[in-house]
Design a protein around this motif. Structure first.
Motif, PDB file in Angstrom:
ATOM      1  N   UNK A 256       0.832  -1.203   0.000  1.00 19.57           N
ATOM      2  CA  UNK A 256       0.000   0.000   0.000  1.00 19.57           C
ATOM      3  C   UNK A 256       0.869   1.256   0.000  1.00 19.57           C
ATOM      4  N   UNK A 257       1.930   1.238   0.804  1.00 23.51           N
ATOM      5  CA  UNK A 257       2.836   2.387   0.850  1.00 23.51           C
ATOM      6  C   UNK A 257       3.470   2.613  -0.518  1.00 23.51           C
ATOM      7  N   UNK A 258       3.854   1.525  -1.171  1.00 21.23           N
ATOM      8  CA  UNK A 258       4.441   1.634  -2.502  1.00 21.23           C
ATOM      9  C   UNK A 258       3.469   2.206  -3.519  1.00 21.23           C
ATOM     10  N   UNK A 259       2.188   1.858  -3.391  1.00 23.08           N
ATOM     11  CA  UNK A 259       1.163   2.395  -4.300  1.00 23.08           C
ATOM     12  C   UNK A 259       1.034   3.902  -4.135  1.00 23.08           C
ATOM     13  N   UNK A 260       0.975   4.357  -2.887  1.00 25.54           N
ATOM     14  CA  UNK A 260       0.857   5.798  -2.639  1.00 25.54           C
ATOM     15  C   UNK A 260       2.090   6.550  -3.121  1.00 25.54           C
ATOM     16  N   UNK A 261       3.266   5.983  -2.877  1.00 25.64           N
ATOM     17  CA  UNK A 261       4.515   6.640  -3.290  1.00 25.64           C
ATOM     18  C   UNK A 261       4.581   6.755  -4.814  1.00 25.64           C
ATOM     19  N   UNK A 262       4.191   5.687  -5.507  1.00 28.59           N
ATOM     20  CA  UNK A 262       4.227   5.715  -6.966  1.00 28.59           C
ATOM     21  C   UNK A 262       3.238   6.736  -7.519  1.00 28.59           C
ATOM     22  N   UNK A 263       2.060   6.813  -6.934  1.00 34.06           N
ATOM     23  CA  UNK A 263       1.068   7.806  -7.381  1.00 34.06           C
ATOM     24  C   UNK A 263       1.642   9.223  -7.286  1.00 34.06           C
ATOM     25  N   UNK A 264       2.303   9.492  -6.183  1.00 36.58           N
ATOM     26  CA  UNK A 264       2.894  10.818  -5.991  1.00 36.58           C
ATOM     27  C   UNK A 264       3.954  11.083  -7.048  1.00 36.58           C
ATOM     28  N   UNK A 265       4.777  10.093  -7.350  1.00 31.18           N
ATOM     29  CA  UNK A 265       5.836  10.257  -8.345  1.00 31.18           C
ATOM     30  C   UNK A 265       5.267  10.461  -9.744  1.00 31.18           C
ATOM     31  N   UNK A 266       4.223   9.691 -10.094  1.00 26.27           N
ATOM     32  CA  UNK A 266       3.603   9.848 -11.414  1.00 26.27           C
ATOM     33  C   UNK A 266       2.947  11.217 -11.552  1.00 26.27           C
ATOM     34  N   UNK A 267       2.268  11.653 -10.506  1.00 27.47           N
ATOM     35  CA  UNK A 267       1.610  12.956 -10.524  1.00 27.47           C
ATOM     36  C   UNK A 267       2.625  14.069 -10.715  1.00 27.47           C
TER      37      UNK A 267
END
Length: 415
Positions: A256-267
């Motif tokens: 879950x933490x990885x999902x949130x981190x990736x979303x932030x990076x893509x954004x």
């Protein structure tokens, strides 16, 4: 062969036809007649095989054959369908409603993450078919707001995933509330020892059906592996999305933490992305999925468990940002593209830490996956593998009062 030749009523066939289906899939051809005969069923079927219709259609048929006058003045809940996640529960209940829209039957879904009071009020009215996640169903049983003593048909959908999530105790507790005489249908993508043990305790002389993954999984999906440095994955994904102008990309992460981190990076890279996992409220998860389906969000980042129940008929692109710990999950993931005979693409970003996982996947699939490297993102040939942050599978959990993946009450958390 048509659906009408399987013994289904005109009302059900009409509803199936309205959804654009004219010929049953292999699992439907085998499961529907067996269920209509009243047999217990142990079925091995993966995502995309048509298993939901394989049990909902005959279930509706059997329940509709009993006249209303034969039932008590306040009709009881007659069928229970257990699913591992909220999204899957909502999807299955929607299928029940669609396929049964010409029948005098009612249904509802109950799951956690939302207020329980509207569910309590709804349960006071007639509900023939109840679709539920184990945790919220136990909440209702404890509050005595649901009566399962008249269940005629029990369905365990994606039983292997429920066991993976730690629901086995909940399932066994629920089963004690059901009448001993009932029809039992168990669907699982894999037949582990735990699944076999569970089947032996609840199934009575079951019909065994095993259906291979649809051809789309292995033949219509363009699978590719990009070898990449572990700290360049998000940059490579951003590069690929922009280069190929991808839309509706479903990306899988391990945590879950990885999902949130990736979303932030893509954004930050100018790509609209939202995450879906167990730490999100049900309302947020529902809204996020709707935006993704409507094309308002370019990338949906999900954990394996949260992605169960995501059903998009023409999803063009699946990305494994992290390889799954279990090889079977790779097939589940890529099976979300290339459905209904359409072409799809699945790519995996693999760093040195995941080479062993990749080898396990290739062994499971009995084939090698084509590999590429992109200039500027190549892995360091001298890099050494590091331990992977895993989801703490139950077999590796330390003995403690609160184990990973469970709340303080001992109930499994949704991912």
């Amino acid at each position: 062969m048509s659906f009408s030749t399987l013994g289904l009523s005109d009302e059900i066939v009409r509803a199936v036809t309205a959804r654009g289906y004219t010929e049953p899939t292999p699992i439907q051809m085998q499961a529907i007649p067996a269920i209509l005969r009243g047999s217990d069923l142990l079925a091995g079927a993966q995502t995309g095989t048509g298993k939901t219709a394989g049990f909902t259609l005959p279930l509706l048929q059997r329940l509709s054959e009993k006249r209303i006058s034969d039932l008590p003045s306040h009709p009881p809940i007659r069928s229970l369908i257990l699913t591992p996640t909220r999204e899957l529960a909502a999807q299955v209940e929607e299928s029940v409603r669609e396929y049964g829209k010409h029948l005098n039957l009612t249904s509802m879904a109950i799951f956690g993450g939302v207020n329980i009071n509207p569910q309590i009020r709804r349960l006071k009215s007639r509900v023939d078919i109840l679709v539920a996640t184990p945790g919220r169903l136990l909440d209702h049983l404890q509050q005595r707001t649901v009566d399962l003593s008249h269940i005629e048909i029990l369905v365990l959908d994606e039983a292997d995933r429920m066991l993976d999530m730690g629901f086995i105790r909940d399932i066994r507790r629920i089963i004690t509330k059901l009448p001993q005489r009932r029809q039992n249908l168990l669907f699982s993508a894999t037949f582990s020892n735990e699944i076999k043990s569970l089947a032996q305790t609840i199934l009575n002389n079951p019909v065994l059906i095993e259906v291979a993954p649809p051809k789309a999984t292995t033949e219509l999906i363009d699978q590719k592996v990009y070898r990449v440095a572990r700290d360049r994955k998000s940059e490579l994904l951003t590069h690929l999305i922009k280069q190929h102008n991808w839309f509706q990309v479903l990306v899988f992460t391990r945590t879950k933490h990885g999902a949130d981190r990736l979303c932030k990076q893509l954004t930050q890279g100018g790509i609209t992305a939202l995450a879906i996992h167990g730490n999100k409220s049900q309302m947020v998860r529902t809204q996020t999925l709707a935006k993704f389906k409507d094309g308002k969000v370019q990338v949906l980042v999900a954990t394996d468990i949260a992605a169960r129940g995501i059903d998009i008929s023409e999803l063009p692109q699946v990305v494994n940002f992290d390889l799954p710990d279990v090889p079977e999950d790779y097939v589940h993931r890529i099976g979300r593209t290339g459905r209904a005979g359409t072409a799809g693409a699945a790519l995996s970003l693999v760093c040195v830490d995941e080479y062993k996982l990749l080898a396990d996947i290739e062994k499971q699939m009995k084939r090698s996956l084509p590999q590429e490297e992109i200039a500027g993102f190549e892995p360091d040939p001298n890099a050494k593998p590091e331990p992977i942050q895993r989801r703490s599978p139950r077999s590796q959990q330390p003995k403690a009062t609160v184990t990973p993946g469970r709340s303080s009450s001992g109930r499994p958390r949704q991912r």
